[in-house]
Design a protein around this motif. Structure first.
Motif, PDB file in Angstrom:
ATOM      1  N   ALA A  35      -2.316  25.019 -69.908  1.00 20.29           N
ATOM      2  CA  ALA A  35      -3.305  25.844 -68.698  1.00 20.29           C
ATOM      3  C   ALA A  35      -3.369  27.280 -70.125  1.00 20.29           C
ATOM      4  N   ILE A  36      -2.202  28.057 -70.001  1.00 20.67           N
ATOM      5  CA  ILE A  36      -3.073  29.141 -70.782  1.00 20.67           C
ATOM      6  C   ILE A  36      -3.851  28.850 -71.638  1.00 20.67           C
ATOM      7  N   ARG A  37      -3.549  27.844 -72.353  1.00 15.84           N
ATOM      8  CA  ARG A  37      -4.638  27.776 -74.218  1.00 15.84           C
ATOM      9  C   ARG A  37      -5.768  27.327 -73.641  1.00 15.84           C
ATOM     10  N   LEU A  38      -6.107  25.991 -71.415  1.00 11.44           N
ATOM     11  CA  LEU A  38      -7.131  25.846 -71.165  1.00 11.44           C
ATOM     12  C   LEU A  38      -8.228  27.997 -71.224  1.00 11.44           C
ATOM     13  N   TRP A  39      -7.403  28.126 -69.905  1.00 13.41           N
ATOM     14  CA  TRP A  39      -7.941  29.291 -70.183  1.00 13.41           C
ATOM     15  C   TRP A  39      -8.733  30.261 -70.884  1.00 13.41           C
ATOM     16  N   ILE A  40      -7.783  30.324 -72.056  1.00 12.18           N
ATOM     17  CA  ILE A  40      -8.231  31.133 -73.188  1.00 12.18           C
ATOM     18  C   ILE A  40      -8.944  30.833 -73.976  1.00 12.18           C
ATOM     19  N   ARG A  41      -9.431  29.139 -73.732  1.00 14.77           N
ATOM     20  CA  ARG A  41     -10.622  28.644 -74.431  1.00 14.77           C
ATOM     21  C   ARG A  41     -11.231  29.409 -74.915  1.00 14.77           C
ATOM     22  N   PRO A  42     -12.290  29.659 -73.520  1.00 11.58           N
ATOM     23  CA  PRO A  42     -13.284  30.136 -73.947  1.00 11.58           C
ATOM     24  C   PRO A  42     -13.810  31.900 -74.452  1.00 11.58           C
ATOM     25  N   TRP A  43     -12.771  32.607 -74.640  1.00 11.14           N
ATOM     26  CA  TRP A  43     -13.028  33.592 -75.229  1.00 11.14           C
ATOM     27  C   TRP A  43     -12.687  34.135 -76.598  1.00 11.14           C
ATOM     28  N   THR A  44     -12.150  32.290 -77.130  1.00 14.08           N
ATOM     29  CA  THR A  44     -11.609  32.078 -78.695  1.00 14.08           C
ATOM     30  C   THR A  44     -13.419  31.785 -79.520  1.00 14.08           C
ATOM     31  N   LEU A  48      -5.914  18.721 -68.540  1.00 14.41           N
ATOM     32  CA  LEU A  48      -4.281  18.788 -68.665  1.00 14.41           C
ATOM     33  C   LEU A  48      -3.800  18.114 -69.159  1.00 14.41           C
ATOM     34  N   LYS A  49      -4.558  16.657 -69.121  1.00 13.39           N
ATOM     35  CA  LYS A  49      -3.840  15.328 -69.815  1.00 13.39           C
ATOM     36  C   LYS A  49      -4.356  15.392 -70.927  1.00 13.39           C
ATOM     37  N   ASN A  50      -5.520  16.039 -71.344  1.00 15.28           N
ATOM     38  CA  ASN A  50      -5.150  16.062 -72.519  1.00 15.28           C
ATOM     39  C   ASN A  50      -4.559  16.253 -73.820  1.00 15.28           C
ATOM     40  N   TYR A  51      -3.835  16.915 -73.356  1.00 14.23           N
ATOM     41  CA  TYR A  51      -2.525  17.573 -74.184  1.00 14.23           C
ATOM     42  C   TYR A  51      -1.373  16.833 -74.007  1.00 14.23           C
ATOM     43  N   ARG A  52      -1.006  16.030 -75.503  1.00 19.39           N
ATOM     44  CA  ARG A  52       0.045  14.863 -75.592  1.00 19.39           C
ATOM     45  C   ARG A  52       0.910  14.722 -74.719  1.00 19.39           C
ATOM     46  N   ALA A  53       1.713  16.121 -74.355  1.00 18.18           N
ATOM     47  CA  ALA A  53       2.915  16.221 -74.123  1.00 18.18           C
ATOM     48  C   ALA A  53       2.665  16.121 -72.834  1.00 18.18           C
ATOM     49  N   VAL A  54       1.838  16.780 -71.684  1.00 17.91           N
ATOM     50  CA  VAL A  54       2.017  16.693 -70.997  1.00 17.91           C
ATOM     51  C   VAL A  54       1.485  15.904 -70.165  1.00 17.91           C
ATOM     52  N   GLY A 101       6.846  24.270 -67.942  1.00 18.77           N
ATOM     53  CA  GLY A 101       6.124  24.956 -69.058  1.00 18.77           C
ATOM     54  C   GLY A 101       5.218  24.880 -70.148  1.00 18.77           C
ATOM     55  N   THR A 102       5.707  23.284 -70.548  1.00 22.09           N
ATOM     56  CA  THR A 102       4.636  22.875 -71.225  1.00 22.09           C
ATOM     57  C   THR A 102       3.524  22.237 -70.445  1.00 22.09           C
ATOM     58  N   ASN A 157     -12.858  18.390 -55.818  1.00 21.78           N
ATOM     59  CA  ASN A 157     -13.046  17.760 -56.989  1.00 21.78           C
ATOM     60  C   ASN A 157     -12.169  18.692 -58.503  1.00 21.78           C
ATOM     61  N   GLU A 158     -12.554  19.479 -58.076  1.00 21.69           N
ATOM     62  CA  GLU A 158     -12.458  20.698 -58.943  1.00 21.69           C
ATOM     63  C   GLU A 158     -10.647  20.501 -59.775  1.00 21.69           C
ATOM     64  N   VAL A 159      -9.780  19.859 -58.600  1.00 21.36           N
ATOM     65  CA  VAL A 159      -8.725  19.908 -59.209  1.00 21.36           C
ATOM     66  C   VAL A 159      -7.998  18.651 -60.074  1.00 21.36           C
ATOM     67  N   GLU A 160      -9.632  17.462 -59.355  1.00 18.38           N
ATOM     68  CA  GLU A 160      -8.682  16.197 -60.212  1.00 18.38           C
ATOM     69  C   GLU A 160      -9.478  16.692 -61.679  1.00 18.38           C
ATOM     70  N   ARG A 161     -10.258  16.906 -62.222  1.00 17.41           N
ATOM     71  CA  ARG A 161     -11.088  17.560 -63.151  1.00 17.41           C
ATOM     72  C   ARG A 161      -9.877  18.701 -63.864  1.00 17.41           C
ATOM     73  N   LEU A 162      -9.358  19.567 -63.617  1.00 22.37           N
ATOM     74  CA  LEU A 162      -8.289  20.303 -63.858  1.00 22.37           C
ATOM     75  C   LEU A 162      -6.636  19.664 -64.726  1.00 22.37           C
ATOM     76  N   ILE A 163      -6.721  18.306 -63.446  1.00 21.31           N
ATOM     77  CA  ILE A 163      -5.834  17.595 -63.986  1.00 21.31           C
ATOM     78  C   ILE A 163      -6.057  16.824 -65.290  1.00 21.31           C
ATOM     79  N   ASN A 164      -7.386  16.447 -65.274  1.00 15.52           N
ATOM     80  CA  ASN A 164      -7.741  15.538 -66.302  1.00 15.52           C
ATOM     81  C   ASN A 164      -7.982  16.212 -67.776  1.00 15.52           C
TER      82      ASN A 164
END
Length: 86
Positions: free
Chosen positions: A76-85, A51-57, A70-71, A42-49
Motif C-alpha cells: 500500500a505504501i508503494r502504491l501511495w508513493i508511486r505518483p511522486w517517484t 494490491l493483488k498485482n504484488y505477488r506476495a499479496v 506487513g506485506t 468501487n474505489e475499494v475494489e479497485r484498490l484491492i485489485n
C-alpha cells in the motif's frame, strides 16, 4: 441480505426495474440504492485489485498474520508513493 441488514450497493439492472414496474404492487419494493456507497465500493475494489498485482499479496504466501499484514502495508505504501517517484 435483508435478514442480515446488509445494504444494497450494486445498481439494479434496467430490465429488472422495468419488470418490477410492470408487475405493479406484486413486483415488490424497489431496492434502496445509494450512489455514494456504490462509488466507495468501487474505489475499494479497485484498490484491492491493485494490491493483488504484488505477488506476495495475491498468493498469501506468508504463514503468520502479522507478516502478511506487513506485506500488505508495504504494498500500500508503494502504491501511495508511486505518483511522486515519476
Amino acid at each position: 441480505m435483508r435478514r442480515r441488514l446488509i445494504k444494497h450497493t450494486i445498481p439494479e439492472r434496467n430490465d429488472q426495474r422495468a419488470n418490477r414496474k410492470r408487475r405493479g404492487s406484486a413486483g415488490g419494493r424497489p431496492t434502496g440504492f445509494d450512489t455514494t456507497v456504490c462509488k466507495r465500493r468501487n474505489e475499494v475494489e479497485r484498490l484491492i485489485n491493485r494490491l493483488k498485482n504484488y505477488r506476495a499479496v495475491a498468493t498469501r504466501s506468508d504463514k503468520r498474520t502479522y507478516v502478511f499484514h506487513g506485506t500488505v502495508t508495504v504494498a500500500a505504501i508503494r502504491l501511495w508513493i508511486r505518483p511522486w517517484t515519476g
